[in-house]
Motif scaffolding. Sequence first.
Motif, PDB file in Angstrom:
ATOM      1  N   UNK A  69     -70.619  62.881  -8.358  1.00 46.51           N
ATOM      2  CA  UNK A  69     -69.740  62.083  -9.212  1.00 46.51           C
ATOM      3  C   UNK A  69     -70.291  60.663  -9.169  1.00 46.51           C
ATOM      4  N   UNK A  70     -70.607  60.098 -10.313  1.00 44.97           N
ATOM      5  CA  UNK A  70     -71.192  58.762 -10.358  1.00 44.97           C
ATOM      6  C   UNK A  70     -70.221  57.796 -11.010  1.00 44.97           C
ATOM      7  N   UNK A  71     -70.032  56.674 -10.369  1.00 41.69           N
ATOM      8  CA  UNK A  71     -69.159  55.633 -10.904  1.00 41.69           C
ATOM      9  C   UNK A  71     -69.928  54.321 -10.949  1.00 41.69           C
ATOM     10  N   UNK A  72     -69.695  53.542 -11.994  1.00 36.33           N
ATOM     11  CA  UNK A  72     -70.348  52.235 -12.119  1.00 36.33           C
ATOM     12  C   UNK A  72     -69.322  51.215 -12.584  1.00 36.33           C
ATOM     13  N   UNK A  73     -69.525  49.999 -12.147  1.00 36.11           N
ATOM     14  CA  UNK A  73     -68.696  48.873 -12.568  1.00 36.11           C
ATOM     15  C   UNK A  73     -69.481  48.099 -13.615  1.00 36.11           C
ATOM     16  N   UNK A  74     -68.931  47.996 -14.819  1.00 34.73           N
ATOM     17  CA  UNK A  74     -69.605  47.349 -15.940  1.00 34.73           C
ATOM     18  C   UNK A  74     -68.899  46.053 -16.313  1.00 34.73           C
ATOM     19  N   UNK A  75     -69.669  45.126 -16.869  1.00 34.99           N
ATOM     20  CA  UNK A  75     -69.127  43.854 -17.359  1.00 34.99           C
ATOM     21  C   UNK A  75     -69.909  43.444 -18.597  1.00 34.99           C
ATOM     22  N   UNK A  76     -69.290  42.684 -19.512  1.00 32.37           N
ATOM     23  CA  UNK A  76     -70.033  42.191 -20.683  1.00 32.37           C
ATOM     24  C   UNK A  76     -71.221  41.341 -20.243  1.00 32.37           C
ATOM     25  N   UNK A  77     -72.281  41.388 -21.007  1.00 31.37           N
ATOM     26  CA  UNK A  77     -73.497  40.660 -20.616  1.00 31.37           C
ATOM     27  C   UNK A  77     -73.434  39.187 -20.979  1.00 31.37           C
ATOM     28  N   UNK A  78     -72.982  38.833 -22.152  1.00 34.14           N
ATOM     29  CA  UNK A  78     -72.935  37.441 -22.600  1.00 34.14           C
ATOM     30  C   UNK A  78     -71.573  37.160 -23.222  1.00 34.14           C
ATOM     31  N   UNK A  79     -71.040  35.946 -23.107  1.00 36.03           N
ATOM     32  CA  UNK A  79     -71.580  34.824 -22.348  1.00 36.03           C
ATOM     33  C   UNK A  79     -71.394  35.036 -20.847  1.00 36.03           C
ATOM     34  N   UNK A  80     -71.691  34.006 -20.059  1.00 37.64           N
ATOM     35  CA  UNK A  80     -71.523  34.104 -18.616  1.00 37.64           C
ATOM     36  C   UNK A  80     -70.083  34.513 -18.300  1.00 37.64           C
ATOM     37  N   UNK A  81     -69.934  35.452 -17.387  1.00 41.46           N
ATOM     38  CA  UNK A  81     -68.614  35.976 -17.060  1.00 41.46           C
ATOM     39  C   UNK A  81     -67.705  34.881 -16.504  1.00 41.46           C
ATOM     40  N   UNK A  82     -66.425  34.977 -16.802  1.00 43.47           N
ATOM     41  CA  UNK A  82     -65.446  34.097 -16.194  1.00 43.47           C
ATOM     42  C   UNK A  82     -65.467  34.313 -14.687  1.00 43.47           C
ATOM     43  N   UNK A  83     -65.253  33.238 -13.950  1.00 44.91           N
ATOM     44  CA  UNK A  83     -65.319  33.347 -12.493  1.00 44.91           C
ATOM     45  C   UNK A  83     -64.305  34.350 -11.958  1.00 44.91           C
ATOM     46  N   UNK A  84     -63.139  34.457 -12.593  1.00 45.37           N
ATOM     47  CA  UNK A  84     -62.136  35.401 -12.114  1.00 45.37           C
ATOM     48  C   UNK A  84     -62.660  36.827 -12.201  1.00 45.37           C
ATOM     49  N   UNK A  85     -63.410  37.168 -13.271  1.00 45.77           N
ATOM     50  CA  UNK A  85     -63.965  38.510 -13.416  1.00 45.77           C
ATOM     51  C   UNK A  85     -65.072  38.751 -12.399  1.00 45.77           C
ATOM     52  N   UNK A  86     -65.907  37.746 -12.167  1.00 48.85           N
ATOM     53  CA  UNK A  86     -66.980  37.878 -11.183  1.00 48.85           C
ATOM     54  C   UNK A  86     -66.389  38.104  -9.795  1.00 48.85           C
ATOM     55  N   UNK A  87     -65.397  37.312  -9.449  1.00 49.94           N
ATOM     56  CA  UNK A  87     -64.781  37.402  -8.124  1.00 49.94           C
ATOM     57  C   UNK A  87     -64.074  38.745  -7.932  1.00 49.94           C
ATOM     58  N   UNK A  88     -63.315  39.177  -8.937  1.00 44.51           N
ATOM     59  CA  UNK A  88     -62.619  40.449  -8.809  1.00 44.51           C
ATOM     60  C   UNK A  88     -63.618  41.605  -8.815  1.00 44.51           C
ATOM     61  N   UNK A  89     -64.707  41.460  -9.568  1.00 48.13           N
ATOM     62  CA  UNK A  89     -65.746  42.491  -9.566  1.00 48.13           C
ATOM     63  C   UNK A  89     -66.366  42.669  -8.190  1.00 48.13           C
ATOM     64  N   UNK A  90     -66.534  41.572  -7.449  1.00 46.15           N
ATOM     65  CA  UNK A  90     -67.057  41.665  -6.083  1.00 46.15           C
ATOM     66  C   UNK A  90     -66.113  42.479  -5.202  1.00 46.15           C
ATOM     67  N   UNK A  91     -64.816  42.275  -5.393  1.00 43.65           N
ATOM     68  CA  UNK A  91     -63.823  43.025  -4.604  1.00 43.65           C
ATOM     69  C   UNK A  91     -63.837  44.499  -4.956  1.00 43.65           C
ATOM     70  N   UNK A  92     -63.963  44.814  -6.253  1.00 44.92           N
ATOM     71  CA  UNK A  92     -64.067  46.217  -6.660  1.00 44.92           C
ATOM     72  C   UNK A  92     -65.315  46.852  -6.089  1.00 44.92           C
ATOM     73  N   UNK A  93     -66.427  46.120  -6.099  1.00 45.99           N
ATOM     74  CA  UNK A  93     -67.673  46.646  -5.546  1.00 45.99           C
ATOM     75  C   UNK A  93     -67.544  46.976  -4.066  1.00 45.99           C
ATOM     76  N   UNK A  94     -66.858  46.115  -3.319  1.00 44.53           N
ATOM     77  CA  UNK A  94     -66.670  46.390  -1.892  1.00 44.53           C
ATOM     78  C   UNK A  94     -65.772  47.614  -1.674  1.00 44.53           C
ATOM     79  N   UNK A  95     -64.756  47.756  -2.498  1.00 46.80           N
ATOM     80  CA  UNK A  95     -63.865  48.910  -2.367  1.00 46.80           C
ATOM     81  C   UNK A  95     -64.604  50.210  -2.662  1.00 46.80           C
ATOM     82  N   UNK A  96     -65.483  50.197  -3.667  1.00 44.96           N
ATOM     83  CA  UNK A  96     -66.271  51.390  -3.999  1.00 44.96           C
ATOM     84  C   UNK A  96     -67.237  51.719  -2.874  1.00 44.96           C
TER      85      UNK A  96
END
Length: 297
Positions: free
Chosen positions: A267-294
Amino acid sequence: MLGLREIEAFRVAMTSGSFSAAARLLNTSQPNVTRLIVSMERKLGYPLFLRRSRGVTPTAEAEILYGEVERSFQGLGAISRVAEEIGQFRNAHLSIGALPAMLLEIVPQALAEWRGLHGDLSFTVEPRDSERIIHWVRARRFDLGLASPILDTGDIDTVARRRLPYVAMAAPGAGPIGGRAGPIDLATLATLPLVVPSIPYFLGICTDPDLRTVIRQSARMDAFGSQTAAQMAMEGVGIALADPFTARYFRRRFGAVVQPVERAPCYEIALFAPRHPVHARVAVRFGEMLGRAIAAV
């Protein structure tokens, strides 16, 4: 000890080239800037500027000192930006699309970590299939998406990725796989009543022909998803073949028996985000938390 007003007057005098220009930029008088510089020179014990008829010229000592002052002010600027961003978190809204398996523990765990560090977050999460999640990340309807990768993801960013094998799951206590050690081999699996999360999908990701044969022969029910398969298993209907995230949730919350399966597909899971423009800091920060949970599964 040097005062902040003295250091600020020195810095602006260095960048503007004169005491009068520094006074205008600091919204004060030239005599006041001169007084601050003289006070600073007295404390340091060496001159910072050579007074000329047409202005002032920094000394060699002033040039060295200015480099350190500028680095410090850049650090203060970074602190200020982070402080502003933390304040913005309180008013930020985050939109996430996720497969159902990610909504059992992964997203709640990341949200709990966020609340512990930053407080409440305005948050929308929608369960969708992978194709729709990726499409809406691409269209910026979702700030983040948790989906199984498909081929056409080149125009969005993959923030994190994890591959883990499917497992067998049964109700606690009476489950026919309870007490086993090591992976369930195919011969044993063929004797079990299997509840499979979408038989066509499972057969499609299964690369082992013998396991495909077992699935075709022993599948009692097509559950159209790991959650449904797991719930059926908890009621004693059969043995679920579930993704590892769903199985972990049922094991931790309800004591389900979970065993690895020989030659199981991943089972493969990936966390995706829009490429441009630069991500909002809130999305980057929450994405780091999701990555750690995975990564913790």
